[in-house]
Design a protein around this motif. Structure first.
Motif, short mmCIF file in Angstrom:
data_model
loop_
_atom_site.label_atom_id
_atom_site.label_comp_id
_atom_site.label_asym_id
_atom_site.label_seq_id
_atom_site.Cartn_x
_atom_site.Cartn_y
_atom_site.Cartn_z
N GLU A 26 -4.30 14.24 -7.95
CA GLU A 26 -3.86 13.46 -9.11
C GLU A 26 -5.07 13.05 -9.92
OE1 GLU A 26 -0.33 10.81 -8.89
OE2 GLU A 26 -0.64 10.92 -6.73
N LEU A 27 -4.87 12.96 -11.23
CA LEU A 27 -5.94 12.57 -12.15
C LEU A 27 -5.48 11.38 -12.98
CD1 LEU A 27 -8.63 13.02 -13.71
CD2 LEU A 27 -7.36 14.59 -15.19
N ILE A 28 -6.28 10.33 -12.98
CA ILE A 28 -6.07 9.21 -13.89
C ILE A 28 -7.13 9.32 -14.98
CG2 ILE A 28 -6.01 6.71 -14.14
CD1 ILE A 28 -5.39 6.51 -11.17
N GLY A 31 0.81 -1.21 0.00
CA GLY A 31 0.00 0.00 0.00
C GLY A 31 0.84 1.25 0.00
N ARG A 32 0.19 2.39 -0.16
CA ARG A 32 0.89 3.66 -0.21
C ARG A 32 1.10 4.25 1.17
NH1 ARG A 32 -2.02 7.54 -4.22
NH2 ARG A 32 -0.04 8.62 -4.09
N ARG A 33 0.66 3.55 2.21
CA ARG A 33 0.82 4.07 3.55
C ARG A 33 2.30 4.19 3.89
NH1 ARG A 33 -3.00 0.67 7.49
NH2 ARG A 33 -1.67 1.78 8.95
N ARG A 34 2.67 5.25 4.58
CA ARG A 34 4.04 5.45 4.97
C ARG A 34 4.09 6.34 6.20
NH1 ARG A 34 2.34 7.42 0.30
NH2 ARG A 34 2.62 9.59 -0.29
N LEU A 93 1.32 5.95 -9.27
CA LEU A 93 0.77 6.76 -8.19
C LEU A 93 1.64 6.68 -6.95
CD1 LEU A 93 -3.00 5.91 -8.56
CD2 LEU A 93 -2.03 8.19 -8.71
N SER A 94 2.28 5.53 -6.76
CA SER A 94 3.12 5.32 -5.59
C SER A 94 4.54 5.81 -5.82
CB SER A 94 3.15 3.83 -5.22
OG SER A 94 1.85 3.35 -4.98
N GLY A 95 4.80 6.34 -7.01
CA GLY A 95 6.13 6.85 -7.30
C GLY A 95 7.09 5.79 -7.76
N GLY A 96 6.58 4.61 -8.09
CA GLY A 96 7.46 3.53 -8.55
C GLY A 96 7.50 3.46 -10.05
N VAL A 100 -2.34 20.02 -11.03
CA VAL A 100 -2.81 18.64 -10.94
C VAL A 100 -1.80 17.75 -11.66
CG1 VAL A 100 -4.63 17.01 -11.59
CG2 VAL A 100 -5.22 19.34 -10.86
N HIS A 101 -1.37 16.68 -11.00
CA HIS A 101 -0.48 15.71 -11.64
C HIS A 101 -1.33 14.60 -12.21
CE1 HIS A 101 2.60 12.34 -11.61
NE2 HIS A 101 3.09 13.24 -12.43
N GLY A 102 -0.95 14.08 -13.37
CA GLY A 102 -1.84 13.12 -14.00
C GLY A 102 -1.17 11.95 -14.69
N HIS A 103 -2.02 11.01 -15.08
CA HIS A 103 -1.60 9.79 -15.75
C HIS A 103 -2.63 9.47 -16.82
CE1 HIS A 103 0.93 9.23 -12.13
NE2 HIS A 103 -0.16 9.65 -11.49
#
Length: 315
Positions: free
Chosen positions: A184-186, A49-52, A296-299, A210-213
């Motif tokens: 963020e926008l997908i 998950g993206r939890r950190r 989305l997770s930066g990977g 807005v950052h997007g994909h």
């Protein structure tokens, strides 16, 4: 050898045809929701998950105290139960919203025998699976034009109902949606409308911080162009009709045009710092879902993507 002259007709297709297609999509929504759950569960097994850790109020985990840290960080109650000193970590809680835009225009209702399903079916499964995955990870997710951002677990069912109620629209990517700064926008669609319109919309959205994909969904036929002989083509959005006397004679030019369009779309996304991927409907749905979740997770490590896909099965 003479080649039959192509014909161009501006007569639009019968509107009832698209109405039936949209009604059929609504009727299949329970099945598509089940597929989305399957994809979400499959992908969830191969990712974290993206939890950190970070500033916040919600407890995340205990970890061992490290030499050099301030003593005030020690959780003495937990440490008293063991021979080690422990620090209580809290989950990172910076306000974050992920928006998903689902292209429901007439061109998305195309599907051929080379694909596993129509483009709209695959796009719906991807959107619902991403909503389920992201909410599991603690994100707030909204479906542009259909569902306000929420972190409630039943949001995926609400999204499915909203799509079933409004399965068809001619709207382009909306620039006036209530995107917040740093959200963020997908965007999931075929992106076959005029590139100038796409560029303008992307520039306007990116201008709002807005950052997007971009996830471009295509049927294999739309890039392979396997047609031969006399072939009739329809544009369900503009109502154009094109008849090619020998379709194979325009194959190479068509492929080159599609490759040029894909490269330009990638370049446009790159200029504003967005990511872009192309998915064909003859491939499993979990592949683009996993890739988007990783971005989305930066990977961006393709090895991570490959490992995750290897854990899944077709959907």
């Amino acid at each position: 050898m003479a080649v039959a002259r192509p014909e161009l007709d501006l007569t639009p297709p019968a509107p009832t045809d698209l109405g039936r297609e949209a009604a059929a999509l609504s009727a299949r929504m329970p099945e598509l929701l089940l597929q989305a759950r399957f994809v979400s569960n499959t992908v969830a097994h191969g990712i974290h998950g993206r939890r950190r850790a970070g500033p916040g109020e919600t407890f995340w985990q205990f970890r061992h105290f490290q030499s050099g840290e301030p003593a005030k960080r020690v959780d003495w109650r937990r440490s008293a139960r063991d021979d080690h000193l422990y620090v209580r970590e809290k989950e990172w809680e910076a306000a974050h919203t992920v928006w998903i835009w689902l292209d429901r225009s007439p061109s998305m209702y195309f599907g051929s025998s080379l694909g596993q399903c129509r483009k709209i079916d695959r796009a719906v499964v991807m959107a619902l699976a991403l909503i389920d995955l992201l909410i599991r990870g603690g994100e707030r997710v909204g479906l542009v034009g259909l569902l306000r951002p929420t972190a409630q677990r039943h949001a995926v069912e609400r999204a499915a109902v909203a799509i079933a109620r409004e399965p068809l629209t001619d709207d382009a990517m909306p620039t006036d949606a209530p995107y917040g700064p740093f959200s963020e926008l997908i965007a999931i669609g075929d992106f076959l409308e005029p590139l100038g319109d796409i560029e303008s919309a992307l520039a306007a959205i990116a201008g709002r911080k807005v950052h997007g994909h971009l996830a471009q969904i295509l049927d294999p036929v739309e890039e392979a162009f396997p047609f031969t002989g006399r072939t009739e083509f329809h544009d369900p959005t503009l109502g154009l009709r094109y008849v090619a006397g020998r379709a194979e004679t325009v194959r190479e030019a068509y492929r080159a045009r599609m490759a040029q369009r894909r490269d330009r779309l990638k370049a446009v996304a790159g200029r504003i710092g967005w990511s872009q991927l192309v998915h064909h409907t003859d491939r499993p749905a979990q592949e683009p879902v996993l890739a988007l979740h990783a971005r989305l997770s930066g990977g961006n490590d393709p090895r991570t993507f490959a490992r995750g896909v290897a854990t899944g099965t077709g959907a």
